[in-house]
Design an enzyme around this catalytic site. Structure first.
Site, PDB file in Angstrom:
ATOM      1  N   ASP A 123       0.848  -1.194   0.000  1.00 17.39           N
ATOM      2  CA  ASP A 123       0.000   0.000   0.000  1.00 17.39           C
ATOM      3  C   ASP A 123       0.882   1.242   0.000  1.00 17.39           C
ATOM      4  O   ASP A 123       1.604   1.502   0.964  1.00 17.39           O
ATOM      5  CB  ASP A 123      -0.893  -0.022   1.245  1.00 17.39           C
ATOM      6  CG  ASP A 123      -2.005   0.999   1.165  1.00 17.39           C
ATOM      7  OD1 ASP A 123      -1.986   1.838   0.242  1.00 17.39           O
ATOM      8  OD2 ASP A 123      -2.892   0.957   2.039  1.00 17.39           O
ATOM      9  N   GLU A 132      -1.577  -1.023  -3.983  1.00 21.48           N
ATOM     10  CA  GLU A 132      -2.725  -0.202  -3.569  1.00 21.48           C
ATOM     11  C   GLU A 132      -2.374   1.289  -3.587  1.00 21.48           C
ATOM     12  O   GLU A 132      -1.317   1.685  -3.075  1.00 21.48           O
ATOM     13  CB  GLU A 132      -3.133  -0.646  -2.168  1.00 21.48           C
ATOM     14  CG  GLU A 132      -4.383   0.011  -1.638  1.00 21.48           C
ATOM     15  CD  GLU A 132      -4.884  -0.732  -0.385  1.00 21.48           C
ATOM     16  OE1 GLU A 132      -4.880  -1.981  -0.381  1.00 21.48           O
ATOM     17  OE2 GLU A 132      -5.263  -0.057   0.583  1.00 21.48           O
ATOM     18  N   HIS A 157     -12.229  -1.734   1.808  1.00 23.59           N
ATOM     19  CA  HIS A 157     -11.232  -1.161   2.715  1.00 23.59           C
ATOM     20  C   HIS A 157     -11.829  -1.212   4.116  1.00 23.59           C
ATOM     21  O   HIS A 157     -12.979  -0.803   4.325  1.00 23.59           O
ATOM     22  CB  HIS A 157     -10.958   0.295   2.318  1.00 23.59           C
ATOM     23  CG  HIS A 157     -10.166   1.074   3.307  1.00 23.59           C
ATOM     24  ND1 HIS A 157     -10.725   2.051   4.118  1.00 23.59           N
ATOM     25  CD2 HIS A 157      -8.857   1.023   3.647  1.00 23.59           C
ATOM     26  CE1 HIS A 157      -9.792   2.577   4.887  1.00 23.59           C
ATOM     27  NE2 HIS A 157      -8.641   1.968   4.624  1.00 23.59           N
ATOM     28  N   GLU A 171     -10.493   3.551  -1.297  1.00 26.16           N
ATOM     29  CA  GLU A 171     -10.771   3.915   0.093  1.00 26.16           C
ATOM     30  C   GLU A 171     -10.952   5.427   0.264  1.00 26.16           C
ATOM     31  O   GLU A 171     -11.554   5.862   1.248  1.00 26.16           O
ATOM     32  CB  GLU A 171      -9.659   3.404   1.013  1.00 26.16           C
ATOM     33  CG  GLU A 171      -8.316   4.061   0.789  1.00 26.16           C
ATOM     34  CD  GLU A 171      -7.241   3.512   1.723  1.00 26.16           C
ATOM     35  OE1 GLU A 171      -6.734   2.422   1.421  1.00 26.16           O
ATOM     36  OE2 GLU A 171      -6.924   4.153   2.732  1.00 26.16           O
TER      37      GLU A 171
HETATM   38 MG    MG Z   1      -4.965   1.482   1.870  1.00 26.49          MG
END
Ligand code: MG
Length: 379
Positions: A196, A222, A298, A248
């Site tokens: 991420d 991500e 998320h 998200e």
């Molecule tokens: Mg994230």
């Protein structure tokens, strides 16, 4: 049957100065807002909004409460639509994270009530019922104020028998390689690994990093670039073989429609506590299915929000795939300290051992520990 009361309960917990987070920033506080709805017959439903607690509690009190009181809970799916038409909230203020987070909390609470009313789990109400557990992934490997070594959370995830793990990267390519190579070494070849970036790179930086990480067999990357940098996704996603996940920090059906129609991402990640609740998440999941794009929520929420996301995820259909192709990705379970996740439920959700059970229901299948709620309530 109508809703008689709706209460927003802001909750917060200080991590005692120990901040943790992503490449773009850290937090030393965990917060959330619970929503408690009660019908005239005394049925209680719980929801959770993922947004700064006093802000979203004010939005519920000031913008929504008068409209929700007296509402039939079976009208739950009208909430987001009515926010856009102006019959729930003045349409000038309907869009955006705070109002939609407030609606999310209410929406989840009403689904919980419908489950209790019918004796069914939310998973079944959403149209499924044969998924009783999912594979969780450990969301971990945060950047911390105390400089935690990446080895420590990776070993913890291995000890807890997770079969999938996500870690934070995005502070430079060399550091990315160092963190991911250490993770792969500790977790072994069989564990799924996701990374991420939290949107901390330009497209060119992200491309360099992903190229360097290719040999570590990542399941997805991500938010390689900022959520608002749609041209960055437009440029980057088609170039990468590794699936790109995001969502998200995107809001609502209109923004998601653009992500999906233009295939700006390969996996969408709505947060159920912020996207408009279970109703809007279901709307988006159907849009995503038409474009053959998987949905994987998320989840950085408290216990109520995790339970809601879990019911939503368990309800997803495999369309357009058959049972011969695995389409359900692992389900996010944050492993950083958060009593709002671990103490608020009478029976905390337990992701260890590679399997996470979906609560049976009725409704969300959870009971709130009222003492814990009072412990973390703020004014
Ligand atoms: Mg994230």
């Amino acid at each position: 049957m109508t809703i008689q009361t709706i209460d927003a309960i802001p909750l917060s917990h200080s991590l005692d100065g120990r901040a943790l987070g992503s490449s773009r920033g850290k937090t030393d506080t965990r917060f959330t807002t619970l929503v408690r709805a009660e019908t005239e017959d005394g049925l209680v439903g719980w929801g959770e909004a993922f947004a700064p607690p006093r802000t979203v509690a004010t939005a519920i009190d000031e913008l929504l409460a008068d409209e929700i009181v007296g509402m039939d809970p079976y009208q739950v799916e009208s909430l987001v639509t009515d926010s856009y038409t102006g019959s729930l909230v003045d349409y000038h203020f309907a869009d955006g994270p705070f109002v939609q987070s407030a609606i999310s909390g209410v929406d989840i609470a009403l689904w919980d009530i419908l489950g209790k009313l019918t004796g069914e789990s939310v998973t079944r109400l959403l149209g499924s019922g044969d998924v009783s557990s999912v594979v969780p992934y450990a969301s971990t490997g945060y950047f911390t104020s105390w400089g935690q070594d990446i080895e420590e959370p990776m070993r913890a995830a291995a000890d807890e028998e997770f079969t999938a793990v996500k870690l934070k990267i995005g502070r430079g390519v060399e550091d990315d390689i160092d963190r991911v190579s250490t993770a792969r070494e500790i977790l072994g070849d069989e564990t799924q690994i996701m990374v991420d970036f939290n949107g901390n790179y330009t497209p060119k930086q992200a491309r360099r990093s992903v190229a360097a990480l290719e040999k570590y067999d990542l399941t997805w990357v991500e938010e390689p670039v900022p959520a608002e940098n749609l041209s960055g996704y437009r440029q980057l996603t088609p170039e990468l073989d590794i699936p790109v996940a995001a969502g998200e920090a995107h809001y609502g059906r209109f923004e998601y429609k653009q992500l999906l129609d233009e295939r700006l991402v390969d996996i969408v990640q709505p947060n159920i506590g912020r996207i408009g609740g279970l109703s809007e998440a279901r709307f988006i999941a159907k849009l995503a299915a038409t474009e053959n794009i998987p949905v994987c929520p998320h989840v950085w929420n408290g216990g109520v929000g995790v339970a809601a996301a879990l019911h939503f995820y368990a309800s997803l259909t495999t369309y357009p795939h058959s049972e011969n192709v695995p389409v359900l990705l692992p389900f996010e379970f944050d492993r950083s300290p958060n009593p709002l996740r671990d103490e608020l439920l009478e029976d905390p959700l337990d992701p260890r051992g590679g399997e996470l059970a979906v609560p049976d229901g009725p409704g969300l299948g959870i009971d709130i520990d009222e003492e814990a709620l009072e412990r973390y309530r703020i004014e």
